[in-house]
Design a protein around this motif. Structure first.
Motif, short mmCIF file in Angstrom:
data_model
loop_
_atom_site.label_atom_id
_atom_site.label_comp_id
_atom_site.label_asym_id
_atom_site.label_seq_id
_atom_site.Cartn_x
_atom_site.Cartn_y
_atom_site.Cartn_z
N GLY A 1 3.91 6.00 -5.22
CA GLY A 1 3.95 6.06 -6.68
C GLY A 1 2.85 6.95 -7.23
N LEU A 2 1.64 6.84 -6.66
CA LEU A 2 0.51 7.65 -7.13
C LEU A 2 0.74 9.13 -6.88
CD1 LEU A 2 -2.37 7.79 -8.27
CD2 LEU A 2 -3.22 7.45 -5.94
N LEU A 3 1.13 9.49 -5.65
CA LEU A 3 1.34 10.90 -5.31
C LEU A 3 2.50 11.51 -6.11
CD1 LEU A 3 0.81 10.99 -1.45
CD2 LEU A 3 -0.67 11.94 -3.21
N SER A 4 3.60 10.77 -6.21
CA SER A 4 4.73 11.30 -6.97
C SER A 4 4.39 11.41 -8.45
CB SER A 4 5.96 10.39 -6.78
OG SER A 4 5.71 9.08 -7.27
N GLY A 5 3.58 10.48 -8.96
CA GLY A 5 3.16 10.57 -10.36
C GLY A 5 2.28 11.78 -10.62
N ILE A 6 1.38 12.09 -9.69
CA ILE A 6 0.51 13.26 -9.84
C ILE A 6 1.34 14.55 -9.83
CG2 ILE A 6 -1.30 14.62 -8.74
CD1 ILE A 6 -2.52 11.96 -7.79
N MET A 7 2.22 14.68 -8.82
CA MET A 7 3.02 15.91 -8.71
C MET A 7 4.05 16.00 -9.83
SD MET A 7 3.58 16.28 -4.57
CE MET A 7 4.05 14.58 -4.28
N GLY A 8 4.77 14.92 -10.08
CA GLY A 8 5.76 14.94 -11.15
C GLY A 8 5.14 15.08 -12.51
N GLY A 9 3.95 14.48 -12.70
CA GLY A 9 3.26 14.60 -13.98
C GLY A 9 2.79 16.01 -14.26
N PHE A 10 2.24 16.66 -13.24
CA PHE A 10 1.77 18.04 -13.41
C PHE A 10 2.93 18.96 -13.78
CE2 PHE A 10 1.00 22.26 -11.59
CZ PHE A 10 -0.16 22.60 -12.26
N LEU A 11 4.03 18.86 -13.04
CA LEU A 11 5.18 19.71 -13.34
C LEU A 11 5.82 19.33 -14.67
CD1 LEU A 11 6.82 19.82 -9.79
CD2 LEU A 11 5.56 21.65 -10.94
N GLY B 1 7.45 11.37 6.26
CA GLY B 1 6.28 10.55 5.97
C GLY B 1 5.97 10.48 4.49
N LEU B 2 4.73 10.11 4.20
CA LEU B 2 4.29 9.85 2.83
C LEU B 2 4.45 11.05 1.92
CD1 LEU B 2 2.82 8.08 0.72
CD2 LEU B 2 0.65 8.81 1.76
N LEU B 3 4.01 12.23 2.37
CA LEU B 3 4.07 13.42 1.52
C LEU B 3 5.51 13.81 1.23
CD1 LEU B 3 2.67 15.73 0.07
CD2 LEU B 3 2.63 16.99 2.24
N CYS B 4 6.36 13.82 2.24
CA CYS B 4 7.76 14.20 2.07
C CYS B 4 8.47 13.27 1.10
CB CYS B 4 8.45 14.20 3.43
SG CYS B 4 10.15 14.82 3.39
N LEU C 1 4.45 5.21 -16.26
CA LEU C 1 5.80 4.63 -16.23
C LEU C 1 6.68 5.36 -15.22
CD1 LEU C 1 6.41 4.08 -20.05
CD2 LEU C 1 5.99 2.34 -18.32
N GLY C 2 6.49 6.68 -15.08
CA GLY C 2 7.21 7.42 -14.06
C GLY C 2 6.83 6.95 -12.66
N MET C 3 5.55 6.63 -12.45
CA MET C 3 5.11 6.10 -11.17
C MET C 3 5.80 4.77 -10.87
SD MET C 3 1.01 6.87 -11.52
CE MET C 3 0.63 5.62 -10.31
N ALA C 4 5.90 3.91 -11.88
CA ALA C 4 6.57 2.63 -11.70
C ALA C 4 8.04 2.83 -11.36
CB ALA C 4 6.43 1.78 -12.97
N TYR C 5 8.66 3.81 -12.02
CA TYR C 5 10.06 4.14 -11.73
C TYR C 5 10.22 4.60 -10.28
CZ TYR C 5 14.50 6.72 -12.20
OH TYR C 5 15.77 7.21 -12.04
N ALA C 6 9.28 5.42 -9.81
CA ALA C 6 9.34 5.91 -8.43
C ALA C 6 9.11 4.78 -7.43
CB ALA C 6 8.30 7.01 -8.23
N VAL D 1 0.84 -1.21 0.00
CA VAL D 1 0.00 0.00 0.00
C VAL D 1 0.87 1.25 0.00
CG1 VAL D 1 -1.71 1.31 1.30
CG2 VAL D 1 -1.92 -1.18 1.12
N GLY D 2 1.92 1.25 0.83
CA GLY D 2 2.80 2.42 0.88
C GLY D 2 3.47 2.69 -0.45
N SER D 3 3.94 1.65 -1.13
CA SER D 3 4.59 1.84 -2.43
C SER D 3 3.61 2.38 -3.46
CB SER D 3 5.17 0.50 -2.92
OG SER D 3 6.26 0.10 -2.13
N LEU D 4 2.39 1.85 -3.47
CA LEU D 4 1.38 2.32 -4.42
C LEU D 4 1.01 3.78 -4.16
CD1 LEU D 4 -0.94 -0.81 -4.60
CD2 LEU D 4 0.62 0.01 -6.38
#
Length: 281
Positions: A69-79, A132-135, A196-201, A63-66
């Motif tokens: 991956g989801l949060l980093s994909g949203i933030m990294g994808g937007f930027l 934590g998760l956000l950081c 794919l970026g989420m999977a990388y993260a 769950v933590g990995s997913l």
């Protein structure tokens, strides 16, 4: 000339077989080593035993990995999308564009352990964020921005530049063409890049060691909660010598998750290509 062509074909064939053999060999070896621990309880239970991790399962880590991956994909994808659109359609200075691209390529070459250290220093020590998760997700999003943006830049240049030039000649506004024609046309490909970026993260260990991953935690109750992650759990199991068998089981689950994500991206791409061909006939 014929001898040279034969040697070239032989070299390509041997290289291809070698790459395929290594890929399948690693997957089969990990499956063989971790197969005995793979079970419903291993996937859906929490770590147990003394030392912790020698028994039980890895569900909180999954769950933590997913989530990371989801949060980093949203933030990294937007930027990543924002940077790509600016560089392709709005940056008028070639020199400034080359500077930004140089920084992007440079960022893609920064070791992940350095990004983790910087994330810890700035986000936790400087701004007082909780570990934590956000950081951890913010740190991972910085890591995948070049991965996403460089691919989207290529998509926009291949599919959007000519459309934009033709539309501007007809007097259509740049924003209208971008949001009504170009982006909808390549949105599936953009989502594939982000996925794919989420999977990388999800597969990264070093950036989350200092910023959010812990040896044990339950399911995160809030966005600042510390979390478990599959790569960090794997690192602890091997580094502390707790359970090599459970480590291989964890590695197998992580590889399956990443393969599923990559497979879905591939299927979406195939479906998109098929849909495009149907529209032509």
């Amino acid at each position: 000339m014929k001898k040279r062509d034969y040697l070239l074909k032989l070299w390509i064939f041997v290289s291809g077989i070698l790459v395929i053999s290594i890929t399948f060999g690693i997957f089969i070896y990990i499956l063989y080593k971790g197969f005995n621990v793979i079970s419903v309880d291993f996937i859906f239970d929490s770590p147990k035993g003394s030392p912790l991790g020698t028994e039980g399962g890895i569900f909180p880590a999954i769950v933590g990995s997913l989530l990371m991956g989801l949060l980093s994909g949203i933030m990294g994808g937007f930027l990543g999308i924002s940077i790509s659109i600016y560089l392709v359609f709005y940056c008028a200075s070639i020199k400034f564009k080359n500077i930004i691209l140089s920084f992007l390529y440079g960022l893609s070459g920064v070791p992940s352990i350095v990004l983790g250290l910087v994330g810890y220093t700035i986000l936790i020590c400087k701004f007082g964020m909780e570990r934590g998760l956000l950081c951890a997700s913010i740190t991972l999003s910085v890591m995948i921005i070049p991965f996403i943006s460089i691919r989207i830049i290529k998509l926009l240049m291949d599919s959007g530049e000519e459309i934009m030039k033709a539309s501007l000649c007809l007097g259509v506004s740049k924003s209208y063409v971008l949001f009504k024609i170009i982006l909808p046309n390549i949105m599936i490909n953009i989502l594939t890049c982000i996925t794919l970026g989420m999977a990388y993260a999800m597969g990264a260990t070093a950036p989350i060691m200092y910023t959010g991953a812990v040896i044990y935690s339950g399911l995160p109750s809030e966005i600042n909660s510390p979390v478990m992650a599959l790569p960090y759990h794997l690192y602890i199991l091997v580094n502390e010598g707790l359970s090599l068998e459970n480590a291989y089981g964890t590695a197998f689950v992580l590889m399956v998750l990443l393969l599923i994500i990559n497979g879905l991206c591939r299927l979406i791409g195939i479906w998109r290509e098929g849909a495009s061909w149907k529209k032509m006939f």
